[in-house]
Design an enzyme around this catalytic site. Structure first.
Site: not given
Ligand code: CDT
Length: 311
Positions: A48, A108, A124, A143, A169, A194
């Site tokens: 990611e 993302n 994501k 995020e 993730c 991450n």
């Protein structure tokens, strides 16, 4: 005839915030070439946010500064050397990045490319963290401030002679994500992450960060009879210490290859793609054993009054 695919997972050490896209992509190209130097690796998986530092870990107040982290187009000029390497080596490449659409929507995102051909894109869904800065924490996870929830669902595509899906993730902690892919016949999931060693909001989880990483990916692989290729961004990036442990997990849930460092590192494995079908014929035969008529709450919002503690 058995279907096999040699895959490589490339763990990345920290990406300094000061590094230009060109510099980062040159690093990815070197790693890609090393990963495919055996002449038979057909798929290379990067983490990611493989083109920048993981910027949701800090507050960015300048709009101009924030905008520089997103890719306005994919493919673009900066990524071209990696896609050229993919074409030259005959191997596909998956990498994660922050995406801004022409409508100024921010996601993302992860893409799988074979040369300049985009095979699959995923945005994501399970965004962790919060959308307001918490000044009491040593680092942030913003995020929810910097991205919106992915709007592509959980796409699966036929690629070469297998079915492939992508997750990003935090998605790996949610069984529904893998199941959505498995229900569409995915045999292989490429996943990048991450993950900080420390979770400031749940300090008691700190000692189990690696365990929870492996637990969620191994369970996802086993319970859905899929190969899981998990690529970490590892080491101390802009002051945040992140786990490594990149691994390749077979549909029986066993880790068959794993990174040992917290830096750039390549692991590879010859995957027997038919292993998925063997597990799905018996233990996880969805047609015979699933009871979807009893799973309704899974696809409904949480009921009113469900505890929602502050993050
Ligand atoms: N990038 C990302 O999704 N990170 C989250 C951190 C969650 S804190 C427990 C992860 O699931 O690893």
């Amino acid at each position: 005839m058995t279907r096999t695919l040699r895959a490589a997972v490339v763990q990345l050490g920290p990406i300094p915030d000061a590094d230009s896209r060109e510099k980062v992509v040159a690093r990815l190209v070197d790693l890609f070439e090393e990963a495919t130097s055996d002449g038979r690796t057909g798929l290379v998986v990067f983490p990611e946010a493989a083109l920048t530092a993981f910027f949701p870990h800090w507050e960015i107040t300048s709009t101009e500064e924030l905008q520089a982290y997103y890719e306005d187009q994919m493919p673009n000029e900066a990524i071209a050397p990696l896609l050229e390497a993919s074409a030259a080596r005959g191997a596909a490449v998956k990498f994660g990045y922050a995406e801004r659409t022409p409508e100024n929507r921010l996601f993302n995102t992860a893409s799988l490319f074979e040369g300049t051909q985009e095979v699959l894109r995923y945005r994501k869904v399970h965004l962790p963290g919060y959308n307001e800065v918490n000044p009491d924490l040593p680092f942030q996870n913003l995020e929810k401030k910097y991205f919106e929830v992915g709007n592509l669902g959980f796409p699966v595509t036929e690629w070469r002679d297998t079915r492939v899906g992508l997750l990003i993730c935090n998605d790996r902690r949610w069984p529904e994500a893998y199941r959505m892919l498995a229900l569409q016949g995915a045999e292989l999931v490429c996943l990048g992450y991450n993950t900080p060693i420390h979770t400031p909001s749940i300090p008691e989880a700190d000692q189990h960060t690696d365990f929870h990483n492996e637990l969620s990916m191994q369970a996802g692989a086993y319970q859905n009879s899929m190969w899981v290729l998990g690529a970490a961004k590892a080491g101390v990036e802009e002051g945040v210490d992140q786990i490594g442990g990149s691994c390749i997990i077979a549909p029986n849930g066993k880790i068959v290859a794993q990174a040992v460092s917290k830096d750039d590192e390549i692991i590879g494995y010859d995957m027997d793609l038919d292993m998925s079908a063997r597990f799905r014929e018996h233990m996880f035969n969805f047609t015979f054993h699933r009871r979807p008529e009893l799973y309704r709450p899974i696809s409904e919002p949480m009921p009113e009054g469900w505890p929602r503690p502050a993050l």
